[in-house]
Design a protein around this motif. Structure first.
Motif, PDB file in Angstrom:
ATOM      1  N   ALA A  64      16.455  -6.236  32.720  1.00  0.00           N
ATOM      2  CA  ALA A  64      15.284  -5.403  32.416  1.00  0.00           C
ATOM      3  C   ALA A  64      13.999  -6.155  32.745  1.00  0.00           C
ATOM      4  O   ALA A  64      13.071  -5.606  33.366  1.00  0.00           O
ATOM      5  CB  ALA A  64      15.305  -4.997  30.949  1.00  0.00           C
ATOM      6  N   ALA A  65      13.933  -7.433  32.351  1.00  0.00           N
ATOM      7  CA  ALA A  65      12.755  -8.251  32.670  1.00  0.00           C
ATOM      8  C   ALA A  65      12.623  -8.438  34.177  1.00  0.00           C
ATOM      9  O   ALA A  65      11.507  -8.463  34.721  1.00  0.00           O
ATOM     10  CB  ALA A  65      12.867  -9.607  31.972  1.00  0.00           C
ATOM     11  N   GLU A  66      13.751  -8.550  34.859  1.00  0.00           N
ATOM     12  CA  GLU A  66      13.761  -8.705  36.311  1.00  0.00           C
ATOM     13  C   GLU A  66      13.131  -7.482  36.986  1.00  0.00           C
ATOM     14  O   GLU A  66      12.292  -7.614  37.893  1.00  0.00           O
ATOM     15  CB  GLU A  66      15.205  -8.892  36.782  1.00  0.00           C
ATOM     16  CG  GLU A  66      15.393  -9.218  38.236  1.00  0.00           C
ATOM     17  CD  GLU A  66      16.856  -9.534  38.525  1.00  0.00           C
ATOM     18  OE1 GLU A  66      17.135 -10.661  38.975  1.00  0.00           O
ATOM     19  OE2 GLU A  66      17.723  -8.669  38.289  1.00  0.00           O
ATOM     20  N   PHE A  67      13.525  -6.288  36.547  1.00  0.00           N
ATOM     21  CA  PHE A  67      12.940  -5.067  37.101  1.00  0.00           C
ATOM     22  C   PHE A  67      11.428  -5.049  36.894  1.00  0.00           C
ATOM     23  O   PHE A  67      10.657  -4.765  37.831  1.00  0.00           O
ATOM     24  CB  PHE A  67      13.560  -3.826  36.455  1.00  0.00           C
ATOM     25  CG  PHE A  67      12.739  -2.581  36.659  1.00  0.00           C
ATOM     26  CD1 PHE A  67      12.670  -1.973  37.909  1.00  0.00           C
ATOM     27  CD2 PHE A  67      11.998  -2.040  35.613  1.00  0.00           C
ATOM     28  CE1 PHE A  67      11.881  -0.837  38.106  1.00  0.00           C
ATOM     29  CE2 PHE A  67      11.214  -0.905  35.800  1.00  0.00           C
ATOM     30  CZ  PHE A  67      11.154  -0.302  37.055  1.00  0.00           C
TER      31      PHE A  67
ATOM     32  N   TYR B  87      24.863  -4.500  47.000  1.00  0.00           N
ATOM     33  CA  TYR B  87      24.727  -3.853  45.695  1.00  0.00           C
ATOM     34  C   TYR B  87      23.543  -4.378  44.890  1.00  0.00           C
ATOM     35  O   TYR B  87      23.107  -3.730  43.945  1.00  0.00           O
ATOM     36  CB  TYR B  87      26.018  -3.998  44.897  1.00  0.00           C
ATOM     37  CG  TYR B  87      27.114  -3.067  45.375  1.00  0.00           C
ATOM     38  CD1 TYR B  87      27.098  -1.719  45.054  1.00  0.00           C
ATOM     39  CD2 TYR B  87      28.156  -3.538  46.170  1.00  0.00           C
ATOM     40  CE1 TYR B  87      28.093  -0.852  45.497  1.00  0.00           C
ATOM     41  CE2 TYR B  87      29.154  -2.684  46.618  1.00  0.00           C
ATOM     42  CZ  TYR B  87      29.112  -1.338  46.276  1.00  0.00           C
ATOM     43  OH  TYR B  87      30.097  -0.488  46.723  1.00  0.00           O
ATOM     44  N   GLN B  88      23.031  -5.543  45.258  1.00  0.00           N
ATOM     45  CA  GLN B  88      21.842  -6.103  44.599  1.00  0.00           C
ATOM     46  C   GLN B  88      20.908  -6.639  45.695  1.00  0.00           C
ATOM     47  O   GLN B  88      20.748  -7.850  45.847  1.00  0.00           O
ATOM     48  CB  GLN B  88      22.258  -7.206  43.615  1.00  0.00           C
ATOM     49  CG  GLN B  88      23.173  -6.689  42.512  1.00  0.00           C
ATOM     50  CD  GLN B  88      23.769  -7.776  41.649  1.00  0.00           C
ATOM     51  OE1 GLN B  88      23.218  -8.864  41.531  1.00  0.00           O
ATOM     52  NE2 GLN B  88      24.900  -7.499  41.024  1.00  0.00           N
TER      53      GLN B  88
ATOM     54  N   ALA C 143      22.305   0.758  35.922  1.00  0.00           N
ATOM     55  CA  ALA C 143      21.101   1.584  36.032  1.00  0.00           C
ATOM     56  C   ALA C 143      19.861   0.717  36.235  1.00  0.00           C
ATOM     57  O   ALA C 143      18.978   1.044  37.046  1.00  0.00           O
ATOM     58  CB  ALA C 143      20.945   2.453  34.787  1.00  0.00           C
ATOM     59  N   ILE C 144      19.789  -0.410  35.527  1.00  0.00           N
ATOM     60  CA  ILE C 144      18.643  -1.310  35.690  1.00  0.00           C
ATOM     61  C   ILE C 144      18.643  -1.912  37.094  1.00  0.00           C
ATOM     62  O   ILE C 144      17.590  -2.005  37.750  1.00  0.00           O
ATOM     63  CB  ILE C 144      18.656  -2.443  34.642  1.00  0.00           C
ATOM     64  CG1 ILE C 144      18.664  -1.892  33.228  1.00  0.00           C
ATOM     65  CG2 ILE C 144      17.425  -3.340  34.833  1.00  0.00           C
ATOM     66  CD1 ILE C 144      18.990  -2.943  32.164  1.00  0.00           C
ATOM     67  N   ILE C 145      19.817  -2.328  37.575  1.00  0.00           N
ATOM     68  CA  ILE C 145      19.898  -2.905  38.920  1.00  0.00           C
ATOM     69  C   ILE C 145      19.428  -1.910  39.969  1.00  0.00           C
ATOM     70  O   ILE C 145      18.671  -2.258  40.896  1.00  0.00           O
ATOM     71  CB  ILE C 145      21.342  -3.373  39.203  1.00  0.00           C
ATOM     72  CG1 ILE C 145      21.657  -4.616  38.382  1.00  0.00           C
ATOM     73  CG2 ILE C 145      21.557  -3.642  40.695  1.00  0.00           C
ATOM     74  CD1 ILE C 145      23.104  -5.065  38.445  1.00  0.00           C
TER      75      ILE C 145
END
Length: 625
Positions: free
Chosen positions: A550-553, A366-367, A516-518
């Motif tokens: 969000a920063a990760e994306f 999932y991630q 959604a971000i993931i």
């Protein structure tokens, strides 16, 4: 006319009456005197290292002796690849993500589901003497009435006269810590096992260190087997072999790199043998000395023991009995499905689910950007892990060996019979499309059916759900299923997913935004159309973890240095489990894959957060402590 001999008739009737009475007494005795049951559990052993189960393994004569008068379970599985989560499934008979027992090590424990007790309680209520020697390690609140004794001195010998007993004996010699040797040990302590007597598995480098580690681990299994023999000897001395079921099994997978802590077969597929006592062979319908190929898993152990003991299996357990006079050999051998889960391991987060049906294994990451080899301090105490990572960073591994340190596919499909170490992902091959779709549906149905609580972050569950996780799950089942559908958008082409993602990013539900971000991070640069909205979320989102995600994306897409957003979020957090999730992203960002630099100030971290033992592991790795 013939003369009736009343004397002969009388004697005949008397004999028949005695025979009937004796048979009745036999039946009554069987009902009144249930079997003794002993579990011998060895820590950190998958089936791959015992010759009884795998050609690449070593002889284990004492375990093999149990099999001669019992059953070999060729398809036995832990539902989780780590101690506390696996043992929570055993003691409850329930899937961890349904009852909130899926995180290792526990930051908070959870209660048993309202309708259930830890299963030894039912045995005690039925008159059994229950003992545990001595590991518990549950993620569930301990309740009264589980054990008559749970300690290093616990023994069946302290029971009342003619009292049946259930005893658990834990063998720790093969635990992961036994592989924390030094370079000096390699030069001075030669293993008993010949280092050329086995094959190195294909995803590992074939180096001197990996050969030594394999040999030493096999030595530990030899010692484990010797200790199994000691317990068998004690039972024999007490005259208990003819009335005691003896289960031997590993508590989850092995400790060679990429096993314990991962949903691969080496982390889940365990050895299991059950000795069937002469007195109670009528409780087993399989041929003694045979191999059972039907699938059994840890959630099945509790109902199996209760069934053998003749007590009622309570409603609410996820597992089902695999031994007992009501279990046919045909039905048992027809079982061909098992489910598993992986979430947090110490300080390292992941979220993976898997189903195996027959020879096929489906893994749902999932991630997937949280690659397998992401730093986990305890794992990396083992020199083989360290060497594996070093060789990867030097570019000295082949494609199969490198996969541990690279992003995973969101879904993976393996043919275990052809590819036992799960090195060839069949998910993108057209010939396997129908199998992929079927396995995907099975896993989705299971995840939604529980429902799976891990679609909320752990810190939210601790705060909102852990008072009664099962009730919380049922109350929020619709929302969880919506999150599952959102997470599954990464299985589509981005063009097919983008409208749903855009809607979710603007949702008032923070966990829709979270998923959604993931999913955008999984798509990476393909999702750059979402960057403006996600960039705003780095400072405006109400949830700290969403700012971090969000920063990760943006960092994965090389659009933003995430250090400021992530460290400031860490400073604001007052919850250790929330801070741990933030730190997981920070560690990912500092890895050789991204190489972002972080300057974390210890004094700015909340006292409650920085004093948590798991947070301290991350801070130690990041050189903050």
């Amino acid at each position: 006319m013939f003369k009736i001999n009343h004397s002969i008739i009388f004697r005949t009737c008397a004999i028949l009456l005695c025979a009937i009475t004796f048979k009745s007494c036999q039946t009554k005795q069987k009902e009144e005197l249930p079997p003794n049951i002993v579990w011998i559990t060895s820590e950190d052993n998958s089936k791959h290292y015992l010759k009884l189960f795998d050609e690449n393994g070593i002889p284990t004569p004492n375990i093999e002796s149990l099999a001669k008068e019992g059953l070999i379970f060729n398809r036995a599985f832990s539902n989780a690849p780590v101690c506390s989560v696996a043992r929570s499934a055993i003691i409850s008979g329930c899937y961890g993500p349904r009852i909130g027992a899926q995180f290792h090590r526990k930051i908070a424990t959870v209660p048993m589901p309202d309708s259930l007790k830890m299963f030894p309680t039912y045995l005690r209520e039925a008159g059994y003497y229950t003992t545990n020697n001595s590991k518990e390690d549950y993620n569930i609140n301990k309740t009264e009435g589980v054990w008559d004794e749970s300690s290093k001195n616990a023994s069946w010998r302290n029971r009342g006269e003619n009292q049946p007993f259930f005893h658990v004996f834990n063998i720790g010699v093969s635990h992961e810590s036994s592989m924390h040797f030094t370079a000096e040990d390699m030069e001075t302590k030669a293993p008993e096992t010949d280092q050329n007597s086995f094959n190195i598995q294909p995803n590992h480098p074939n180096t001197k260190l990996f050969k030594y580690t394999n040999a030493l681990y096999r030595d530990k299994i030899r010692e484990m087997d010797r200790q199994v023999g000691e317990i068998i000897k004690e039972l024999k001395e007490d005259g208990r072999l003819d009335d005691t079921f003896i289960f031997y099994y590993g508590d989850h997978g092995g400790v060679l790199p990429g096993s314990k802590g991962y949903l691969y077969e080496t982390g889940l597929h365990v050895p299991m043998v059950v000795h069937v006592p002469n007195k109670y062979k009528y409780l087993v319908n399989n041929e003694i000395g045979s191999t059972v190929n039907g699938f059994v898993s840890f959630i099945d152990l509790a109902p199996t023991v209760l069934n053998l003991a003749g007590t009622t299996i309570p409603n609410g357990m996820d597992g089902k009995a695999f031994l007992g006079k009501d279990i046919s050999a045909e039905e048992l051998n027809a079982r061909d499905e098992t489910y598993s889960y992986a979430d947090r391991f110490d300080e390292k987060y992941d979220m993976v689910r898997a189903v195996r049906k027959g020879k096929y294994k489906y893994i749902r990451n999932y991630q997937p950007f949280n690659y397998d080899g992401l730093m986990n301090n305890y794992r990396y105490k083992q020199l083989a892990y360290q060497e594996w990572q070093t060789l990867y960073e030097k570019g000295e591994l082949n494609k199969v060996q490198s996969a541990f340190f690279e992003n995973r596919a969101p879904e993976m499909l393996f043919d275990i019979e052809a590819d036992p170490y799960e090195t060839k992902n069949l998910a993108t091959e057209a010939a396997f499309e129908s199998i992929l779709i079927d396995m995907r549906k099975r896993l989705s149905t299971w995840v939604k059916g529980m429902p799976d609580l891990s679609f909320y972050p752990e810190h939210y569950l601790i705060e909102k759900a852990f008072e009664n996780p099962v009730a919380f799950g049922q109350k929020h089942k619709e929302q969880i299923n919506n999150y599952v559908d959102l997470a599954d958008l990464d299985l589509l082409n981005f063009e097919d997913a983008k409208n749903s993602l855009a809607q979710a990013l603007g949702s008032s539900d923070p966990w829709k935004r979270y998923w959604a971000i993931i999913v955008c991070s999984t798509f990476g640069k393909q999702a750059m159309a979402m960057a403006p909205v996600i960039r705003t979320m780095t400072t405006k989102d109400s949830e700290l973890i969403n700012r971090v995600r969000a920063a990760e994306f943006l960092a994965i897409s090389k659009q933003l240095d995430p250090s400021s957003v992530m460290t400031n979020s860490l400073y604001e957090s007052e919850k250790p489990s929330e801070a741990l999730l933030i730190l997981n992203s920070i560690v990912l960002m500092t890895s050789s894959k991204y190489n972002y630099n972080f300057d974390i100030e210890l004094d700015r971290i909340s006292k409650t957060v920085k004093e948590d033992s798991e947070v301290m592991r991350r801070l130690e790795y990041l050189n903050v402590l």
